[in-house]
Write a protein that holds these residues in place. Sequence first.
Motif, PDB file in Angstrom:
ATOM      1  N   VAL A   1      19.325  92.952 -49.682  1.00  0.00           N
ATOM      2  CA  VAL A   1      19.793  93.074 -51.066  1.00  0.00           C
ATOM      3  C   VAL A   1      20.612  94.353 -51.122  1.00  0.00           C
ATOM      4  CG1 VAL A   1      19.150  93.197 -53.495  1.00  0.00           C
ATOM      5  CG2 VAL A   1      17.717  91.903 -51.902  1.00  0.00           C
ATOM      6  N   THR A   2      21.935  94.218 -51.234  1.00  0.00           N
ATOM      7  CA  THR A   2      22.845  95.342 -51.151  1.00  0.00           C
ATOM      8  C   THR A   2      24.082  95.063 -51.996  1.00  0.00           C
ATOM      9  OG1 THR A   2      24.224  96.629 -49.615  1.00  0.00           O
ATOM     10  CG2 THR A   2      23.829  94.329 -49.051  1.00  0.00           C
ATOM     11  N   SER A   3      24.890  96.095 -52.213  1.00  0.00           N
ATOM     12  CA  SER A   3      26.139  95.886 -52.949  1.00  0.00           C
ATOM     13  C   SER A   3      27.329  95.778 -52.002  1.00  0.00           C
ATOM     14  CB  SER A   3      26.376  97.047 -53.930  1.00  0.00           C
ATOM     15  OG  SER A   3      26.632  98.249 -53.220  1.00  0.00           O
ATOM     16  N   ASN A   4      27.085  95.941 -50.693  1.00  0.00           N
ATOM     17  CA  ASN A   4      28.161  95.970 -49.708  1.00  0.00           C
ATOM     18  C   ASN A   4      28.012  94.810 -48.724  1.00  0.00           C
ATOM     19  OD1 ASN A   4      30.165  96.547 -47.885  1.00  0.00           O
ATOM     20  ND2 ASN A   4      29.460  98.636 -47.421  1.00  0.00           N
ATOM     21  N   ALA A   5      28.765  93.748 -48.956  1.00  0.00           N
ATOM     22  CA  ALA A   5      28.662  92.554 -48.109  1.00  0.00           C
ATOM     23  C   ALA A   5      29.138  92.807 -46.679  1.00  0.00           C
ATOM     24  CB  ALA A   5      29.477  91.413 -48.719  1.00  0.00           C
ATOM     25  N   GLU A   6      29.894  93.887 -46.454  1.00  0.00           N
ATOM     26  CA  GLU A   6      30.405  94.207 -45.113  1.00  0.00           C
ATOM     27  C   GLU A   6      29.580  95.286 -44.430  1.00  0.00           C
ATOM     28  OE1 GLU A   6      32.718  92.326 -43.846  1.00  0.00           O
ATOM     29  OE2 GLU A   6      32.750  91.253 -45.775  1.00  0.00           O
ATOM     30  N   SER A   7      28.467  95.657 -45.011  1.00  0.00           N
ATOM     31  CA  SER A   7      27.648  96.735 -44.454  1.00  0.00           C
ATOM     32  C   SER A   7      26.914  96.278 -43.208  1.00  0.00           C
ATOM     33  CB  SER A   7      26.631  97.205 -45.497  1.00  0.00           C
ATOM     34  OG  SER A   7      25.733  96.154 -45.811  1.00  0.00           O
ATOM     35  N   LEU A   8      26.389  97.259 -42.463  1.00  0.00           N
ATOM     36  CA  LEU A   8      25.599  96.976 -41.265  1.00  0.00           C
ATOM     37  C   LEU A   8      24.399  96.101 -41.616  1.00  0.00           C
ATOM     38  CD1 LEU A   8      24.951  97.595 -38.231  1.00  0.00           C
ATOM     39  CD2 LEU A   8      23.607  99.547 -39.080  1.00  0.00           C
ATOM     40  N   LEU A   9      23.759  96.414 -42.726  1.00  0.00           N
ATOM     41  CA  LEU A   9      22.581  95.655 -43.133  1.00  0.00           C
ATOM     42  C   LEU A   9      22.936  94.210 -43.457  1.00  0.00           C
ATOM     43  CD1 LEU A   9      19.605  95.450 -43.927  1.00  0.00           C
ATOM     44  CD2 LEU A   9      20.201  96.395 -46.174  1.00  0.00           C
ATOM     45  N   ALA A  10      23.974  94.003 -44.241  1.00  0.00           N
ATOM     46  CA  ALA A  10      24.363  92.643 -44.637  1.00  0.00           C
ATOM     47  C   ALA A  10      24.783  91.815 -43.433  1.00  0.00           C
ATOM     48  CB  ALA A  10      25.489  92.702 -45.665  1.00  0.00           C
ATOM     49  N   ARG A  11      25.542  92.444 -42.502  1.00  0.00           N
ATOM     50  CA  ARG A  11      26.048  91.705 -41.342  1.00  0.00           C
ATOM     51  C   ARG A  11      24.949  91.312 -40.367  1.00  0.00           C
ATOM     52  NH1 ARG A  11      28.653  94.902 -38.465  1.00  0.00           N
ATOM     53  NH2 ARG A  11      28.903  96.804 -39.712  1.00  0.00           N
ATOM     54  N   ASN A  12      23.805  91.979 -40.459  1.00  0.00           N
ATOM     55  CA  ASN A  12      22.692  91.669 -39.558  1.00  0.00           C
ATOM     56  C   ASN A  12      21.547  90.964 -40.284  1.00  0.00           C
ATOM     57  OD1 ASN A  12      23.092  93.034 -36.698  1.00  0.00           O
ATOM     58  ND2 ASN A  12      23.996  94.408 -38.240  1.00  0.00           N
ATOM     59  N   SER A  13      21.863  90.271 -41.359  1.00  0.00           N
ATOM     60  CA  SER A  13      20.855  89.560 -42.145  1.00  0.00           C
ATOM     61  C   SER A  13      21.037  88.057 -42.049  1.00  0.00           C
ATOM     62  CB  SER A  13      20.955  89.975 -43.623  1.00  0.00           C
ATOM     63  OG  SER A  13      20.769  91.365 -43.773  1.00  0.00           O
ATOM     64  N   ALA A  14      19.930  87.355 -42.062  1.00  0.00           N
ATOM     65  CA  ALA A  14      19.993  85.893 -42.126  1.00  0.00           C
ATOM     66  C   ALA A  14      20.567  85.465 -43.461  1.00  0.00           C
ATOM     67  CB  ALA A  14      18.600  85.304 -41.922  1.00  0.00           C
ATOM     68  N   VAL A  15      20.193  86.196 -44.521  1.00  0.00           N
ATOM     69  CA  VAL A  15      20.731  85.969 -45.870  1.00  0.00           C
ATOM     70  C   VAL A  15      21.072  87.329 -46.467  1.00  0.00           C
ATOM     71  CG1 VAL A  15      20.308  85.092 -48.184  1.00  0.00           C
ATOM     72  CG2 VAL A  15      19.353  83.884 -46.217  1.00  0.00           C
ATOM     73  N   ALA A  16      22.324  87.494 -46.857  1.00  0.00           N
ATOM     74  CA  ALA A  16      22.745  88.744 -47.494  1.00  0.00           C
ATOM     75  C   ALA A  16      23.032  88.483 -48.966  1.00  0.00           C
ATOM     76  CB  ALA A  16      23.996  89.297 -46.804  1.00  0.00           C
ATOM     77  N   ILE A  17      22.254  89.112 -49.847  1.00  0.00           N
ATOM     78  CA  ILE A  17      22.464  89.002 -51.296  1.00  0.00           C
ATOM     79  C   ILE A  17      23.308  90.201 -51.714  1.00  0.00           C
ATOM     80  CG2 ILE A  17      21.347  88.931 -53.554  1.00  0.00           C
ATOM     81  CD1 ILE A  17      18.874  87.745 -52.145  1.00  0.00           C
ATOM     82  N   ALA A  18      24.585  89.953 -51.977  1.00  0.00           N
ATOM     83  CA  ALA A  18      25.533  91.025 -52.288  1.00  0.00           C
ATOM     84  C   ALA A  18      25.664  91.186 -53.794  1.00  0.00           C
ATOM     85  CB  ALA A  18      26.891  90.722 -51.667  1.00  0.00           C
ATOM     86  N   LEU A  19      25.091  92.246 -54.335  1.00  0.00           N
ATOM     87  CA  LEU A  19      25.092  92.492 -55.771  1.00  0.00           C
ATOM     88  C   LEU A  19      26.448  93.020 -56.228  1.00  0.00           C
ATOM     89  CD1 LEU A  19      21.634  94.290 -56.059  1.00  0.00           C
ATOM     90  CD2 LEU A  19      22.134  91.880 -56.454  1.00  0.00           C
ATOM     91  N   PRO A  20      26.806  92.771 -57.476  1.00  0.00           N
ATOM     92  CA  PRO A  20      28.066  93.319 -57.995  1.00  0.00           C
ATOM     93  C   PRO A  20      27.985  94.838 -58.103  1.00  0.00           C
ATOM     94  CG  PRO A  20      26.791  92.327 -59.762  1.00  0.00           C
ATOM     95  CD  PRO A  20      26.082  91.976 -58.491  1.00  0.00           C
ATOM     96  N   LYS A  21      29.092  95.511 -57.835  1.00  0.00           N
ATOM     97  CA  LYS A  21      29.123  96.963 -57.991  1.00  0.00           C
ATOM     98  C   LYS A  21      29.165  97.284 -59.483  1.00  0.00           C
ATOM     99  CE  LYS A  21      31.204  98.360 -53.606  1.00  0.00           C
ATOM    100  NZ  LYS A  21      30.761  97.179 -52.860  1.00  0.00           N
ATOM    101  N   VAL A  22      28.249  98.126 -59.907  1.00  0.00           N
ATOM    102  CA  VAL A  22      28.133  98.459 -61.334  1.00  0.00           C
ATOM    103  C   VAL A  22      28.166  99.967 -61.513  1.00  0.00           C
ATOM    104  CG1 VAL A  22      26.863  96.372 -61.973  1.00  0.00           C
ATOM    105  CG2 VAL A  22      25.603  98.380 -61.158  1.00  0.00           C
TER     106      VAL A  22
END
Length: 336
Positions: free
Chosen positions: A139-160
Amino acid sequence: MGLRQVANGTATEAGVIDSISRTMAKAVDGISALAARFSSDQNFCMSLVKAVELIANSGGRVVVSGVGKSGHIGRKIAATMASTGTSAYFVHPTEASHGDLGMITSDDLLILLSWSGETAELANMLTYAKRFNVPVISVTSNAESLLARNSAVAIALPKVVEACPHGLAPTTSAMLQLAVGDALAIALLERRGFSAEDFKTFHPGGKLGSQLLLVSELAHSGEAIPLLPIGTAMSDAVIHMSTKGFGVLGIVDGNGLLAGVITDGDLRRHMSQNLLLETVETVMSHNPRVVKSTILASAAMEFMQAQKVTVLFLVDAQGAPTGILHIHDLLRAGVA
């Protein structure tokens, strides 16, 4: 009346009200942005759906982790899931790096929270997950982050925009993480048909526990139930009714089903010189108000208040009396 009129005392008061108003507005904007992304972004919508399916089909537990405010939100998400039927617990990433990784098995699933997606403390957990094939939901706001890229499912939150005027203290962003966690927990609850009775298993104490009690747990049963058969003389009925102390008497037919009730009001309405010579069926009220023994105590309380009664008979599926419940029993148990 405007906010300035409410704060007509000092400039400080007006400033405080303005600050609170801006924070609340940021919160509304944040949730609105999240809802808008869910309704308009197919990828975001499906990431949540996939996360629910992945958790639901997992054979192990959900392990939630995060650092700082994300960690506090993670604890709440884990607690909400655990209390609604999804086995979950929180592991701090620093503790994980010093031995607590051993708590995570290949059957488990990780939910990792990081607004930036680059939180260094989560690196060891990601490495461990890769090594032992533990699925990761991020669960992150950065879909291109290290965490998102290494996830089975990346939930990319809107930047607020954070409510913090310096844009530093996680406020609006933390609320979005919490909203997503709650959404996952409730979707899982509804997917598995988690009932109020199931909820009671995990919430036996406090006010919530009292609301989840069944009427059968509070009702009087057996010899305590004031019951007499049709044909009984009113002289015996009045004595029996007074002895039991509920101010009501149930009348059963030849099949043991509740045919009617006699209340103090019925006695007053039929008061005459010949009352004690009559039989119960000439005095009783037909179609008595009853409840099933399987309903929640809170529902019984609502029914009593709506019907303006203080005593209810409990009956089984056939209509045979199984217990009697007084409103005082509900109040003593904290049901209100």
